[in-house]
Design a protein around this motif. Structure first.
Motif, PDB file in Angstrom:
ATOM      1  N   UNK A  96       0.851  -1.292  -0.114  1.00 28.31           N
ATOM      2  CA  UNK A  96      -0.169  -0.014   0.077  1.00 28.31           C
ATOM      3  C   UNK A  96       1.021   1.160  -0.075  1.00 28.31           C
ATOM      4  N   UNK A  97       1.812   1.161   0.809  1.00 27.63           N
ATOM      5  CA  UNK A  97       3.093   2.547   0.770  1.00 27.63           C
ATOM      6  C   UNK A  97       3.458   2.675  -0.326  1.00 27.63           C
ATOM      7  N   UNK A  98       3.917   1.496  -1.180  1.00 28.09           N
ATOM      8  CA  UNK A  98       4.528   1.747  -2.428  1.00 28.09           C
ATOM      9  C   UNK A  98       3.515   2.178  -3.498  1.00 28.09           C
ATOM     10  N   UNK A  99       2.273   1.843  -3.366  1.00 26.81           N
ATOM     11  CA  UNK A  99       1.276   2.217  -4.420  1.00 26.81           C
ATOM     12  C   UNK A  99       1.268   3.740  -4.175  1.00 26.81           C
ATOM     13  N   UNK A 100       0.969   4.296  -2.868  1.00 28.73           N
ATOM     14  CA  UNK A 100       1.053   5.734  -2.839  1.00 28.73           C
ATOM     15  C   UNK A 100       2.285   6.340  -3.269  1.00 28.73           C
ATOM     16  N   UNK A 101       3.312   5.815  -3.067  1.00 28.22           N
ATOM     17  CA  UNK A 101       4.707   6.451  -3.323  1.00 28.22           C
ATOM     18  C   UNK A 101       4.751   6.651  -5.012  1.00 28.22           C
ATOM     19  N   UNK A 102       4.309   5.769  -5.463  1.00 25.30           N
ATOM     20  CA  UNK A 102       4.344   5.575  -7.116  1.00 25.30           C
ATOM     21  C   UNK A 102       3.585   6.540  -7.841  1.00 25.30           C
ATOM     22  N   UNK A 103       2.149   6.696  -7.197  1.00 23.32           N
ATOM     23  CA  UNK A 103       1.437   7.689  -7.886  1.00 23.32           C
ATOM     24  C   UNK A 103       1.750   9.154  -7.328  1.00 23.32           C
ATOM     25  N   UNK A 104       2.494   9.293  -6.282  1.00 21.71           N
ATOM     26  CA  UNK A 104       2.972  10.587  -5.795  1.00 21.71           C
ATOM     27  C   UNK A 104       3.977  10.926  -6.835  1.00 21.71           C
ATOM     28  N   UNK A 105       4.961  10.158  -6.916  1.00 21.30           N
ATOM     29  CA  UNK A 105       6.136  10.439  -7.862  1.00 21.30           C
ATOM     30  C   UNK A 105       5.651  10.496  -9.363  1.00 21.30           C
ATOM     31  N   UNK A 106       4.804   9.878  -9.827  1.00 22.57           N
ATOM     32  CA  UNK A 106       4.180  10.218 -11.109  1.00 22.57           C
ATOM     33  C   UNK A 106       3.588  11.644 -11.210  1.00 22.57           C
ATOM     34  N   UNK A 107       2.766  12.028 -10.209  1.00 24.97           N
ATOM     35  CA  UNK A 107       2.057  13.276 -10.334  1.00 24.97           C
ATOM     36  C   UNK A 107       3.035  14.415 -10.364  1.00 24.97           C
ATOM     37  N   UNK A 108       4.103  14.083  -9.507  1.00 24.98           N
ATOM     38  CA  UNK A 108       5.022  15.332  -9.395  1.00 24.98           C
ATOM     39  C   UNK A 108       6.033  15.188 -10.756  1.00 24.98           C
ATOM     40  N   UNK A 109       6.414  14.285 -11.592  1.00 25.98           N
ATOM     41  CA  UNK A 109       7.378  13.949 -12.564  1.00 25.98           C
ATOM     42  C   UNK A 109       6.606  14.430 -13.806  1.00 25.98           C
ATOM     43  N   UNK A 110       5.274  14.091 -13.778  1.00 30.76           N
ATOM     44  CA  UNK A 110       4.463  14.352 -15.117  1.00 30.76           C
ATOM     45  C   UNK A 110       4.038  15.873 -15.101  1.00 30.76           C
ATOM     46  N   UNK A 111       4.017  16.586 -14.024  1.00 34.11           N
ATOM     47  CA  UNK A 111       3.434  17.710 -14.171  1.00 34.11           C
ATOM     48  C   UNK A 111       4.456  18.900 -14.037  1.00 34.11           C
ATOM     49  N   UNK A 112       5.423  18.477 -13.179  1.00 34.36           N
ATOM     50  CA  UNK A 112       6.561  19.684 -13.127  1.00 34.36           C
ATOM     51  C   UNK A 112       7.312  19.998 -14.232  1.00 34.36           C
ATOM     52  N   UNK A 113       7.910  19.255 -14.849  1.00 31.26           N
ATOM     53  CA  UNK A 113       8.337  19.680 -16.334  1.00 31.26           C
ATOM     54  C   UNK A 113       9.606  20.583 -16.015  1.00 31.26           C
ATOM     55  N   UNK A 114      10.057  21.475 -16.802  1.00 31.59           N
ATOM     56  CA  UNK A 114      11.367  22.285 -16.838  1.00 31.59           C
ATOM     57  C   UNK A 114      10.723  23.659 -16.156  1.00 31.59           C
ATOM     58  N   UNK A 115      11.419  24.329 -15.103  1.00 37.18           N
ATOM     59  CA  UNK A 115      11.205  25.623 -14.509  1.00 37.18           C
ATOM     60  C   UNK A 115       9.376  25.656 -14.223  1.00 37.18           C
ATOM     61  N   UNK A 116       8.887  24.747 -13.389  1.00 35.53           N
ATOM     62  CA  UNK A 116       7.593  24.952 -12.998  1.00 35.53           C
ATOM     63  C   UNK A 116       7.261  26.299 -12.355  1.00 35.53           C
ATOM     64  N   UNK A 117       5.986  26.758 -12.649  1.00 34.86           N
ATOM     65  CA  UNK A 117       5.808  28.037 -11.991  1.00 34.86           C
ATOM     66  C   UNK A 117       5.313  28.062 -10.657  1.00 34.86           C
TER      67      UNK A 117
END
Length: 454
Positions: free
Chosen positions: A69-90
């Motif tokens: 369960x903890x790994x599931x939460x971690x994976x989704x959290x990481x993917x949200x950050x990585x896929x949205x942040x990009x370069x120089x996020x506002x």
């Protein structure tokens, strides 16, 4: 973002039993994505997830030590950050990500009073509850910059402002994306009317309400009402709920801290003298609007100067007022070369709040300032139509002034010679310049140069 949907579907097909087969299946899903694997292991080795500091070098070991369960939460959290942040996020994206992670932790811990076995589902649904808003803030266009400035400086009527500007609310946008991408079933249920009554959907909603209310400060009266509502919903004592909610905020700081993004940590609200909104307001200058009346008044002043010998101070005053206050351009500077072969000196400027100062001098080197002086051109740089002139940006001097962003640059000249450069940009908000601002810039320079030619 559809990649999150794919991973969630694969996770849902796995059982909750932590046997060797399930561990290997989950590891196989994660290891399909090298970036996700690396980020997961990095987070898994932080003090928050691994206080024993036992090295976690493989995905399988992470699953064994942290749990499915903890790994599931971690994976989704990481993917949200990585896929949205990009370069120089506002800033607006950092704000919404912090809001979402805080909401996810609040919702997860509220759910322990309802169904302690579904915490990771509640965490993921609450994290994605603002997905539409997150995707919108990830954009770097003029509409998103202007809307963010309006919302961060106005405390009331946010929903009406959003709907008027976009024709749809953020929650409607999230609901549409959740259905289109087939995201968490609990996320979809959270938008149903029944979610306001009870169940895990209500935990998701309450977590988000607490997160948004805390943004205004922990002394916000709305928050006091929410804590009472949570106390009734969970049948827990009010003091217990208050203690839990404050601890949740601290936990949220540790969660986002495990991803190594310091800016997210500082945007999780903690009980202090300054609200998150106030901190963001300091970093976000209000977007300047065009004042047509002021612009016309200053144009008339410049036209009147064509009737007699011009006073350079008064001309510069009218020029700056027309462009800064009238056309709504954030930084405007007038650099003059009073004698040939001398560097350009900044004689006049008007800057928006929080604006970086313009340099005191500009050297005559082969860059955009020298170019406009030699060819007496008025340029709009940093747009597709100016790609052939991008070399003008390459000097250290030009980079320092423009930041590689859009700018206007033109010249002032008398009947005898070019006497200076007028520079303008929207570098405070990083909002692109508009065609009407360029037309205004051209007209102001045209009338100024007519006056100087007398």
């Amino acid at each position: 973002m559809p990649a999150i949907s794919s991973v969630l579907h694969e996770f849902e097909s796995l059982t909750d039993h932590q046997d060797l087969a399930t561990i290997q299946q989950m590891a196989d899903v994660i290891m399909k994505d090298a970036s996700l694997t690396a980020s997961l292991l990095k987070a898994a080795n932080t003090v928050y997830y691994n206080p024993s500091k036992t090295p976690i070098n493989t995905v399988s070991r992470a699953i064994v030590l942290l749990g499915l369960k903890a790994v599931k939460m971690l994976c989704v959290s990481v993917m949200v950050i990585e896929q949205l942040m990009g370069e120089n996020p506002p800033d607006r994206l950092y704000y919404c990500l912090a809001l979402s992670f805080h909401a996810a932790v609040q919702a997860k811990n509220i759910s322990t009073h309802v169904n302690s076995r579904k915490q990771e589902e509640v965490f993921i649904a609450a994290l994605l509850y603002n997905l539409g808003e997150l995707c919108f803030w990830a954009l770097k266009d003029r509409v998103s910059i202007k809307l963010y400035s309006q919302l961060i400086h106005q405390t009331e009527g946010a929903e009406d402002i959003i709907t008027k500007e976009l024709g749809v609310s953020f929650s409607e946008l999230t609901e549409g994306l959740a259905k289109s991408w087939g995201l968490s079933e609990l996320l979809n249920q959270s938008f149903a009317p029944a979610a306001r009554v009870g169940g895990l959907g209500r935990c998701v909603i309450l977590g988000n309400k607490v997160s948004r209310a805390a943004m205004e400060g922990w002394d916000n009266p709305v928050l006091a009402k929410l804590l009472a509502e949570i106390s009734v919903f969970t049948k827990a004592e009010p003091q217990e709920i208050e203690d839990m909610v404050l601890k949740n905020a601290e936990e949220a700081m540790h969660v986002v801290g495990s991803f190594g993004v310091d800016k997210l940590v500082e945007l999780i609200p903690v009980p202090d003298n300054q609200s998150i909104r106030e901190k963001l307001q300091e970093r976000c200058a209000p977007v300047r609007e065009m004042d047509q009346e002021m612009f016309k008044e200053q144009l008339d002043r410049l036209t009147a100067m064509q009737e007699h010998t011009v006073d350079l101070n008064k001309l510069a005053e009218a020029l700056l007022a027309a462009l800064h206050q009238g056309a709504g351009i954030e930084r405007v500077g007038v650099f003059l070369q009073l004698r040939e072969q001398q560097p350009l000196m900044l004689h006049f400027s008007q800057l928006a709040d929080n604006a970086e100062e313009l340099p005191a001098t500009l050297k005559r080197i082969d860059d955009l300032f020298d170019y406009v002086m030699r060819y007496r051109e008025t340029l709009w740089l940093g747009i597709p139509g100016s790609v052939g002139l991008r070399d003008l940006y390459n000097s250290e001097q030009a980079k320092a002034v423009t930041g590689g962003k859009q700018c206007f640059c033109g010249v002032l000249y008398t009947a005898r010679r070019v006497i200076g450069v007028v520079y303008a940009d929207n570098r405070v908000s990083n909002m692109g310049l508009e065609p009407i601002q360029y037309q205004s810039f051209q007209e102001v320079l045209r009338r100024s140069n007519r006056a100087l030619a007398i």
